[in-house]
Design an enzyme around this catalytic site. Structure first.
Site, PDB file in Angstrom:
ATOM      1  N   TYR A 131     -10.590 -11.547   8.749  1.00  0.00           N
ATOM      2  CA  TYR A 131     -10.057 -11.361  10.045  1.00  0.00           C
ATOM      3  C   TYR A 131     -11.215 -11.686  11.152  1.00  0.00           C
ATOM      4  O   TYR A 131     -10.915 -11.766  12.230  1.00  0.00           O
ATOM      5  CB  TYR A 131     -10.035  -9.818  10.267  1.00  0.00           C
TER       6      TYR A 131
ATOM      7  N   LYS B  21     -10.778  -9.949  -5.848  1.00  0.00           N
ATOM      8  CA  LYS B  21      -9.796 -11.155  -6.417  1.00  0.00           C
ATOM      9  C   LYS B  21     -10.630 -12.172  -7.112  1.00  0.00           C
ATOM     10  O   LYS B  21     -10.540 -13.347  -6.799  1.00  0.00           O
ATOM     11  CB  LYS B  21      -8.745 -11.378  -5.592  1.00  0.00           C
TER      12      LYS B  21
ATOM     13  N   ASP C 297      -7.270  -3.205   4.414  1.00  0.00           N
ATOM     14  CA  ASP C 297      -6.148  -2.946   5.401  1.00  0.00           C
ATOM     15  C   ASP C 297      -4.768  -2.739   4.658  1.00  0.00           C
ATOM     16  O   ASP C 297      -4.184  -1.705   4.979  1.00  0.00           O
ATOM     17  CB  ASP C 297      -6.108  -4.294   6.170  1.00  0.00           C
TER      18      ASP C 297
ATOM     19  N   ASP D 133      -2.845   1.155   3.953  1.00  0.00           N
ATOM     20  CA  ASP D 133      -1.388   1.571   4.223  1.00  0.00           C
ATOM     21  C   ASP D 133      -0.490   1.939   3.210  1.00  0.00           C
ATOM     22  O   ASP D 133       0.315   2.856   3.364  1.00  0.00           O
ATOM     23  CB  ASP D 133      -0.839   0.322   5.003  1.00  0.00           C
TER      24      ASP D 133
END
Ligand code: NAD
Length: 360
Positions: free
Chosen positions: A141, A192, A248, A252
């Site tokens: 980001y 990952k 993020d 959620d």
């Protein structure tokens, strides 16, 4: 000396839910004689309308001077067509980054009263209590370069960059281990590492930090598996630590385990536990102005603020108990409503929490 709290309601449902959280904060301030002074300012779309930018320099200066910041949510269709750099969400990224808020704590706790509100079977989620620790100021980001360009063949191409330095990984890993140490002593680091170089370094550094925490059981999981495990058997997790983008998305997903994103608070902390506190949800333009938004995530963000930035655990406990009392009374906003309970609006829910807190 009094403590300064800056209130930034933001856009959409932000002002509606913030009004209720402020009522709870003011009552707590009186009841526990906390000596807080509250001031208000604008961020996001509201700041674009007022100043032409999503975070004005004077607002940022006030946030830096404050002891804690309480934020509603930003964004909405009115500002969606603006250039990326002056969109409401940029204000949020800027304040997080400028305040050095690198650690985002997102608890996903299922109140027993709401077991039916989850889309998962009650036995899968009953008693759920997970903490997701998300790195907040690094990764994709913020990474540079980022660009949309036109290739020689005339095709448009866009790319982002996902950098993580060793020190960034180390400090967020420490937060994860510290949190696990005072909870269930289990930390799962999500990455990952089978594909991404940044994740390989992430894993190495987390392993190094683990040597200082022999009492915490560390495991690693790839993010795709973590997304699956969160809905298959979420109670296997205690604390999850992960990077900005994975956090993020996973937080959620975890929020839905608890019935509604309208229940989930969050804390974003700097190295000295100065923090910004906000609900996990966005500005919900689809329900803004209707008086039906759930204010509990913002009210519970106040309780996190008291706990993490001011070490006022009695006052924080009281707010959480008041929320529980209101749920016991069967009061529900639309997002957590189920048959046999009583539907209330944003103000009704805020008033009920205030009344419960007063009577504790
Ligand atoms: P959202 O979280 O705003 O809404 C998702 C869904 O959840 C909607 O159906 C909404 O009605 C519902 N919802 C959210 N909060 C609720 C509450 N308190 N009570 C009841 N229902 C609630 O996410 P979105 O729709 O993807 O984004 C809307 C806007 O919010 C966008 O502009 C986005 O950029 C912005 N956003 C801001 C933040 C933030 O300020 N931290 C976070 C996410 C999204």
């Amino acid at each position: 000396m009094s403590k300064q709290i800056l209130i930034l309601p933001g856009d959409g449902i932000g002002p509606e839910i913030m009004a209720e959280a402020v009522k709870v904060l003011e009552l707590t301030n009186d009841k526990f004689q906390l000596g807080f002074e509250l001031s208000h300012d604008v961020i996001g779309g509201a700041a674009i309308d007022k100043h032409g930018v999503p975070l004005a320099d004077e607002t940022l200066a006030r946030a830096k001077a404050a002891d804690a910041v309480l934020l509603g949510a930003v964004g909405g269709p009115k500002w969606d067509k603006l250039e990326r750099d002056i969109r409401p969400e940029r204000g949020l990224l800027k304040i997080r980054s400028a305040l050095g808020l690198f650690a985002n704590l997102r608890p996903a706790i299922l109140y027993p009263q709401l077991a039916e509100a989850s889309t998962l079977k009650p036995e899968v989620v009953a008693g759920l209590d997970i903490l997701i620790v998300r790195e907040l100021t690094g990764g994709i980001y913020f990474g540079q370069p980022r660009e949309t360009r036109v290739l020689e063949n005339g095709e448009r191409q866009a790319f982002d960059t996902l950098p993580y330095s060793e020190s960034e990984i180390r400090r967020i890993a420490r937060v994860g281990f510290d949190m696990a140490r005072v909870r269930g002593k289990k930390l799962c680091s999500v990455d990952k590492a089978n594909v991404l170089a940044s994740s390989q370094l992430w894993r190495e550094v987390v392993e190094e930090v683990a040597k200082d925490y022999p009492d915490v059981e560390l495991s690693h999981m790839y993010v795709d598996n973590a997304a699956m495990q969160l809905v298959r058997a979420p109670k296997q997790f205690d604390v999850v630590v992960t990077d900005n983008m994975f956090g993020d998305i996973l937080s959620d997903e975890a929020s839905m385990l608890t019935g509604s994103i309208g229940m989930l608070p969050s804390a974003s902390l700097d190295a000295n536990n100065k923090g910004m506190y906000e609900p996990c949800h966005g500005s919900a333009p689809d329900i803004a102005g209707q008086g039906i938004a759930n204010p509990l995530a913002t009210i519970l963000s106040v309780s996190m603020m008291l706990r993490y930035s001011f070490s006022q655990s009695d006052a924080a406990d009281a707010i959480e108990r008041a929320v529980s009392v209101v749920l016991d009374q069967g009061l529900r906003t639309g997002d957590i409503y189920s048959e046999g309970t009583t539907k209330v609006g944003t103000v009704g829910m805020g008033d009920a929490v205030v009344a419960a807190l007063r009577n504790l």
